[in-house]
Design a protein around this motif. Structure first.
Motif, PDB file in Angstrom:
ATOM      1  N   GLY A  10      -2.260 -47.483  50.699  1.00 16.14           N
ATOM      2  CA  GLY A  10      -3.051 -47.676  49.669  1.00 16.14           C
ATOM      3  C   GLY A  10      -4.467 -47.963  49.854  1.00 16.14           C
ATOM      4  N   ARG A  11      -4.306 -49.086  50.960  1.00 18.44           N
ATOM      5  CA  ARG A  11      -5.947 -49.541  51.325  1.00 18.44           C
ATOM      6  C   ARG A  11      -6.815 -48.272  52.159  1.00 18.44           C
ATOM      7  N   VAL A  12      -5.910 -47.393  52.905  1.00 18.37           N
ATOM      8  CA  VAL A  12      -6.877 -46.315  53.587  1.00 18.37           C
ATOM      9  C   VAL A  12      -7.320 -45.339  52.742  1.00 18.37           C
ATOM     10  N   ALA A  13      -6.444 -45.218  51.515  1.00 16.75           N
ATOM     11  CA  ALA A  13      -6.661 -44.152  50.530  1.00 16.75           C
ATOM     12  C   ALA A  13      -7.898 -44.621  49.547  1.00 16.75           C
ATOM     13  N   GLY A  14      -7.913 -45.826  49.437  1.00 22.30           N
ATOM     14  CA  GLY A  14      -9.056 -46.274  48.609  1.00 22.30           C
ATOM     15  C   GLY A  14     -10.342 -46.196  49.501  1.00 22.30           C
ATOM     16  N   GLN A  15     -10.200 -46.509  50.714  1.00 20.39           N
ATOM     17  CA  GLN A  15     -11.150 -46.597  51.622  1.00 20.39           C
ATOM     18  C   GLN A  15     -11.866 -45.146  51.960  1.00 20.39           C
ATOM     19  N   ILE A  16     -11.016 -44.139  52.031  1.00 20.96           N
ATOM     20  CA  ILE A  16     -11.644 -42.738  52.354  1.00 20.96           C
ATOM     21  C   ILE A  16     -11.963 -42.066  51.180  1.00 20.96           C
ATOM     22  N   ALA A  17     -11.359 -42.409  49.566  1.00 18.10           N
ATOM     23  CA  ALA A  17     -11.716 -41.663  48.815  1.00 18.10           C
ATOM     24  C   ALA A  17     -13.056 -41.331  48.478  1.00 18.10           C
ATOM     25  N   PRO A  18     -13.857 -42.330  48.586  1.00 19.99           N
ATOM     26  CA  PRO A  18     -15.521 -42.144  48.422  1.00 19.99           C
ATOM     27  C   PRO A  18     -15.938 -41.034  49.221  1.00 19.99           C
ATOM     28  N   VAL A  19     -15.580 -41.016  50.736  1.00 19.14           N
ATOM     29  CA  VAL A  19     -16.211 -40.323  51.758  1.00 19.14           C
ATOM     30  C   VAL A  19     -15.743 -38.886  51.305  1.00 19.14           C
ATOM     31  N   VAL A  20     -14.458 -38.790  51.002  1.00 21.83           N
ATOM     32  CA  VAL A  20     -13.974 -37.368  50.830  1.00 21.83           C
ATOM     33  C   VAL A  20     -14.948 -36.879  49.398  1.00 21.83           C
ATOM     34  N   LYS A  21     -15.053 -37.800  48.536  1.00 19.41           N
ATOM     35  CA  LYS A  21     -15.774 -37.201  47.331  1.00 19.41           C
ATOM     36  C   LYS A  21     -17.193 -36.771  47.832  1.00 19.41           C
ATOM     37  N   LEU A  22     -17.876 -37.501  48.484  1.00 21.40           N
ATOM     38  CA  LEU A  22     -19.256 -37.405  48.983  1.00 21.40           C
ATOM     39  C   LEU A  22     -19.120 -36.108  49.725  1.00 21.40           C
ATOM     40  N   CYS A  23     -18.496 -35.764  50.258  1.00 23.76           N
ATOM     41  CA  CYS A  23     -18.212 -34.602  51.253  1.00 23.76           C
ATOM     42  C   CYS A  23     -17.575 -33.240  50.482  1.00 23.76           C
ATOM     43  N   ASP A  24     -17.490 -33.494  49.286  1.00 17.36           N
ATOM     44  CA  ASP A  24     -17.203 -32.448  48.427  1.00 17.36           C
ATOM     45  C   ASP A  24     -15.711 -31.847  48.755  1.00 17.36           C
ATOM     46  N   ALA A  25     -14.872 -32.715  49.338  1.00 16.14           N
ATOM     47  CA  ALA A  25     -13.687 -32.109  49.831  1.00 16.14           C
ATOM     48  C   ALA A  25     -12.373 -32.804  48.741  1.00 16.14           C
ATOM     49  N   SER A  26     -11.380 -32.454  48.922  1.00  9.08           N
ATOM     50  CA  SER A  26     -10.326 -33.151  47.939  1.00  9.08           C
ATOM     51  C   SER A  26      -9.417 -33.877  48.877  1.00  9.08           C
ATOM     52  N   LEU A  27      -8.627 -34.776  48.046  1.00  7.90           N
ATOM     53  CA  LEU A  27      -7.805 -35.837  48.719  1.00  7.90           C
ATOM     54  C   LEU A  27      -6.527 -35.510  48.204  1.00  7.90           C
ATOM     55  N   ALA A  28      -5.381 -35.200  49.008  1.00  9.16           N
ATOM     56  CA  ALA A  28      -4.251 -35.186  48.267  1.00  9.16           C
ATOM     57  C   ALA A  28      -3.288 -36.230  48.953  1.00  9.16           C
ATOM     58  N   LEU A  29      -2.509 -37.083  48.213  1.00 12.30           N
ATOM     59  CA  LEU A  29      -1.523 -38.159  48.860  1.00 12.30           C
ATOM     60  C   LEU A  29      -0.205 -37.439  48.569  1.00 12.30           C
ATOM     61  N   VAL A  30       0.358 -37.516  49.906  1.00 11.37           N
ATOM     62  CA  VAL A  30       1.577 -36.677  49.822  1.00 11.37           C
ATOM     63  C   VAL A  30       2.685 -37.857  50.450  1.00 11.37           C
ATOM     64  N   ASP A  31       3.688 -38.115  49.568  1.00 17.16           N
ATOM     65  CA  ASP A  31       4.662 -39.133  49.840  1.00 17.16           C
ATOM     66  C   ASP A  31       5.594 -38.494  50.925  1.00 17.16           C
ATOM     67  N   VAL A  32       5.649 -39.009  52.096  1.00 16.79           N
ATOM     68  CA  VAL A  32       6.609 -38.579  53.029  1.00 16.79           C
ATOM     69  C   VAL A  32       8.169 -38.882  52.439  1.00 16.79           C
ATOM     70  N   ASP A  33       8.167 -39.762  51.989  1.00 19.07           N
ATOM     71  CA  ASP A  33       9.696 -39.976  51.500  1.00 19.07           C
ATOM     72  C   ASP A  33      10.189 -38.992  50.528  1.00 19.07           C
ATOM     73  N   ALA A  34       9.531 -38.180  49.976  1.00 19.20           N
ATOM     74  CA  ALA A  34      10.049 -37.106  48.947  1.00 19.20           C
ATOM     75  C   ALA A  34      10.392 -35.909  49.505  1.00 19.20           C
ATOM     76  N   ASP A  35      10.237 -35.734  50.732  1.00 17.41           N
ATOM     77  CA  ASP A  35      10.838 -34.680  51.587  1.00 17.41           C
ATOM     78  C   ASP A  35      11.298 -35.127  52.747  1.00 17.41           C
ATOM     79  N   PRO A  36      12.520 -34.682  53.013  1.00 22.59           N
ATOM     80  CA  PRO A  36      13.279 -35.216  54.309  1.00 22.59           C
ATOM     81  C   PRO A  36      12.654 -34.749  55.778  1.00 22.59           C
ATOM     82  N   ASP A  37      12.037 -33.534  55.656  1.00 20.97           N
ATOM     83  CA  ASP A  37      11.370 -33.253  56.834  1.00 20.97           C
ATOM     84  C   ASP A  37      10.141 -33.818  56.959  1.00 20.97           C
ATOM     85  N   LEU A  38       9.348 -34.258  56.029  1.00 19.54           N
ATOM     86  CA  LEU A  38       8.061 -34.950  56.390  1.00 19.54           C
ATOM     87  C   LEU A  38       8.492 -36.398  56.560  1.00 19.54           C
TER      88      LEU A  38
END
Length: 74
Positions: A10-38
């Motif tokens: 959560g801390r890192v997601a909050g930290q990088i969200a403004p940078v991602v937005k500034l760079c006109d990129a997208s941020l997708a949070l993927v929960d590794v526990d939702a997929d056994p392979d991940l």
């Protein structure tokens, strides 16, 4: 790559969200526990930042380096 029970995720997601937005990129949070392979691939190594499917950072992210990578990839 994140996990619901990970405080650093959560801390890192909050930290990088403004940078991602500034760079006109997208941020997708993927929960590794939702997929056994991940979950098997990343284990306790979260948060992990991927850019175009390639690992950019694990646990800590330098905002300046992230911005440079995102801007360089465009």
């Amino acid at each position: 790559m994140v996990r619901q029970s990970c405080g650093s995720c959560g801390r890192v997601a909050g930290q990088i969200a403004p940078v991602v937005k500034l760079c006109d990129a997208s941020l997708a949070l993927v929960d590794v526990d939702a997929d056994p392979d991940l979950a098997a691939e990343f284990g306790d190594r979260v948060p992990v930042v991927l850019i175009d499917g390639e690992e950019f950072a694990c646990w800590e992210v330098d905002n300046a380096e992230l911005a440079a990578e995102l801007m360089g990839g465009k």
